[in-house]
Motif scaffolding. Structure first.
Motif, PDB file in Angstrom:
ATOM      1  N   CYS A  22       1.174  -1.285  -0.123  1.00 46.07           N
ATOM      2  CA  CYS A  22      -0.090  -0.062  -0.098  1.00 46.07           C
ATOM      3  C   CYS A  22       0.736   1.136   0.100  1.00 46.07           C
ATOM      4  O   CYS A  22       2.006   1.312   0.445  1.00 46.07           O
ATOM      5  N   PHE A  24      -0.079   3.939   1.254  1.00 48.99           N
ATOM      6  CA  PHE A  24      -0.551   4.775   2.649  1.00 48.99           C
ATOM      7  C   PHE A  24       0.030   3.867   3.888  1.00 48.99           C
ATOM      8  O   PHE A  24       0.381   2.830   3.904  1.00 48.99           O
ATOM      9  N   ARG A  25      -0.123   4.636   4.946  1.00 49.44           N
ATOM     10  CA  ARG A  25       0.532   3.856   6.252  1.00 49.44           C
ATOM     11  C   ARG A  25      -0.548   4.441   7.305  1.00 49.44           C
ATOM     12  O   ARG A  25      -0.134   4.992   8.421  1.00 49.44           O
ATOM     13  N   CYS A  26      -1.925   3.700   6.981  1.00 49.49           N
ATOM     14  CA  CYS A  26      -2.801   4.291   8.102  1.00 49.49           C
ATOM     15  C   CYS A  26      -2.503   3.925   9.217  1.00 49.49           C
ATOM     16  O   CYS A  26      -2.167   2.719   9.467  1.00 49.49           O
ATOM     17  N   TYR A  28      -4.147   2.914  11.818  1.00 49.24           N
ATOM     18  CA  TYR A  28      -4.969   1.877  12.279  1.00 49.24           C
ATOM     19  C   TYR A  28      -4.890   0.609  11.598  1.00 49.24           C
ATOM     20  O   TYR A  28      -5.646  -0.351  11.588  1.00 49.24           O
ATOM     21  N   CYS A  29      -4.155   0.525  10.329  1.00 53.10           N
ATOM     22  CA  CYS A  29      -3.743  -0.615   9.655  1.00 53.10           C
ATOM     23  C   CYS A  29      -2.525  -0.917   9.416  1.00 53.10           C
ATOM     24  O   CYS A  29      -2.132  -2.001   9.684  1.00 53.10           O
ATOM     25  N   MET A  30      -1.665   0.044   8.837  1.00 49.46           N
ATOM     26  CA  MET A  30      -0.354  -0.294   8.474  1.00 49.46           C
ATOM     27  C   MET A  30       0.762   0.693   9.299  1.00 49.46           C
ATOM     28  O   MET A  30       1.313   1.436   8.716  1.00 49.46           O
ATOM     29  N   GLY A  73      -3.962  -4.852   1.256  1.00 54.14           N
ATOM     30  CA  GLY A  73      -3.306  -3.448   0.682  1.00 54.14           C
ATOM     31  C   GLY A  73      -4.282  -2.479  -0.189  1.00 54.14           C
ATOM     32  O   GLY A  73      -5.322  -2.513   0.053  1.00 54.14           O
ATOM     33  N   GLU A  74      -3.565  -2.017  -1.097  1.00 55.48           N
ATOM     34  CA  GLU A  74      -4.343  -1.208  -1.929  1.00 55.48           C
ATOM     35  C   GLU A  74      -4.240  -1.729  -3.183  1.00 55.48           C
ATOM     36  O   GLU A  74      -3.274  -2.106  -4.010  1.00 55.48           O
ATOM     37  N   ASN A 101      -8.183   3.235  -1.580  1.00 56.29           N
ATOM     38  CA  ASN A 101      -7.857   4.317  -0.618  1.00 56.29           C
ATOM     39  C   ASN A 101      -7.804   5.577  -1.605  1.00 56.29           C
ATOM     40  O   ASN A 101      -7.776   6.684  -1.170  1.00 56.29           O
TER      41      ASN A 101
HETATM   42 FE1  SF4 Z   1      -4.696   2.548   4.607  1.00 56.23          FE
HETATM   43 FE2  SF4 Z   1      -5.929   0.773   3.062  1.00 56.23          FE
HETATM   44 FE3  SF4 Z   1      -3.559   1.120   2.987  1.00 56.23          FE
HETATM   45 FE4  SF4 Z   1      -4.676  -0.182   5.154  1.00 56.23          FE
HETATM   46  S1  SF4 Z   1      -4.719  -0.706   3.297  1.00 56.23           S
HETATM   47  S2  SF4 Z   1      -3.003   1.241   5.221  1.00 56.23           S
HETATM   48  S3  SF4 Z   1      -6.394   1.127   5.154  1.00 56.23           S
HETATM   49  S4  SF4 Z   1      -4.996   2.722   2.323  1.00 56.23           S
END
Ligand code: SF4
Ligand code: SAM
Ligand code: SF4
Length: 334
Positions: A22, A24-26, A28-30, A73-74, A101
């Motif tokens: 992914c 992103f590094r949200c 709450y997730c990664m 992931g994304e 995302n």
């Molecule tokens: Fe964010 Fe989705 Fe990536 Fe998880 S998989 S970090 S929720 S964008």
């Protein structure tokens, strides 16, 4: 074949993770502390190929699956994902959706639609750039996600669903602004209770804003009324604005578990089958595929796994279960 598990739940939905990566590094997730530099993502050779995914998908459909959602992931970071969508769209009678995302959506929306995608969900946790960038931890601005939502809508992927995970003290103050913004657009905003998926996010019950609190907050300014579920096993509780401003949803998997009607299976990008979002073990379908098993043998293996399924994690959640070594969200995609 129509199979049911030990609680008589059929298999109806399959979520397929196209990649564990992914951009992103949200938090709450990664979270970066775990998924930072040095984290070992899967190598391409260990991912299911698009042909392998399409083959397994067709077998799942024969076993009763009616909906497939591509996730990550994304999913849009995997190269030429539209090729996979085209393969899946060729399976007759399938409802095909994708969760993203939104970061690459402005460019990709039309190609996804042209490939046969029917529905899309875009995650967006705030309209406030400071809050949103703190949550995605990748410096990604709100405007680009909104442009992606606009492109998806223009490509005909309507109504677009918008997922907002609510974490107390982080984006709780964004709830009303999000409701006001999407009201009247035809898009369906869904609030998701923050969940203890995996172990990386350091989840605590105190961080959860419950669906009841979210609804009460919105209802106080924009009066709401409940809407009946459209089918058994629908994940979101539906609400509509009393003045006709459209619909919202809340996914209350922590405060109001819905395991009783859970008909979802999950296939990770490395070809493992998980029968619960909070699973601690999986079943290796890729090994079967690569060892040369026939469709009938794979179907029998999946049916055997499903028949003994007794998952109901959200009904039994406790401070002990939170510690269990659960699969990370980025492997199975929600
Ligand atoms: Fe964010 Fe989705 Fe990536 Fe998880 S998989 S970090 S929720 S964008
Ligand atoms: N990367 C894509 C995205 O973010 O939309 C698809 C995969 S993501 C894991 C799928 C959904 O799960 C997103 O809407 C995301 O916000 C949500 N999610 C991730 N971690 C979560 C958590 N701990 N609790 C609740 N929802 C979560
Ligand atoms: Fe389904 Fe597991 Fe979630 Fe319960 S906790 S609804 S069984 S995925």
């Amino acid at each position: 074949m129509n199979i049911t598990d030990t609680f008589r739940r059929p298999i109806r939905d399959l979520r397929i993770s196209a990649t564990d990566r992914c951009n992103f590094r949200c938090v709450y997730c990664m979270p970066k502390e775990v998924f930072g530099p040095g984290y070992q993502f899967l190598k391409l050779a260990n991912l299911l190929s698009y042909e392998e995914i399409a083959r397994l998908a067709a077998i799942f459909v024969d076993l009763g699956v009616q909906k497939i959602r591509l996730t990550g992931g994304e999913p849009l970071v995997r190269r030429n994902i539209e090729v996979l969508i085209e393969m899946l769209a060729a399976i007759p009678g399938l409802d095909l959706a994708l969760t993203t995302n939104g970061s690459l959506l402005e460019k990709k929306a039309q190609a996804l639609r042209d490939a046969g995608l029917q529905r899309i969900t875009v995650s967006l946790d705030s309209l406030d750039n400071a809050v949103f960038t703190a949550m995605n931890d990748a410096g990604f601005p709100v405007e680009k996600v909104l442009a992606g939502i606009g492109a998806a809508s223009a490509a005909g992927l309507n109504p677009v669903k918008i997922n907002m995970v609510v974490k107390r003290g982080v984006n709780g103050d964004s709830i009303l602004a999000m409701a006001r913004f999407f009201r009247g657009t035809g898009h369906i905003l869904r609030f998701i209770e923050y969940m203890d998926v995996g172990n990386a996010n350091g989840w605590r019950m105190d961080d959860v804003v419950t669906a009841a609190d979210i609804i009460a907050m919105i209802d106080a300014e924009l009066p709401l009324e409940p809407v009946d579920p459209s089918y058994r096993g629908e994940v979101a509780n539906r609400w509509r604005y009393r003045d006709g401003g459209g619909e919202i949803g809340v996914i209350a998997s922590v405060s109001q578990p819905f395991c009783r009607d859970c008909t979802r299976a999950r296939l990770s990008s490395e070809g493992k089958l998980y029968t619960c979002l909070f699973a601690t073990r999986a079943h290796d379908l890729k090994a079967l595929v690569r060892e040369g098993a026939s469709d009938a043998e794979i179907a029998e293996a999946i049916a055997g796994i499903w028949r003994v399924r007794d998952d109901r994690y959200s009904q039994t959640r406790s401070s002990q279960t939170v510690q269990l070594p659960k699969v990370e969200m980025s492997h199975i995609g929600g």
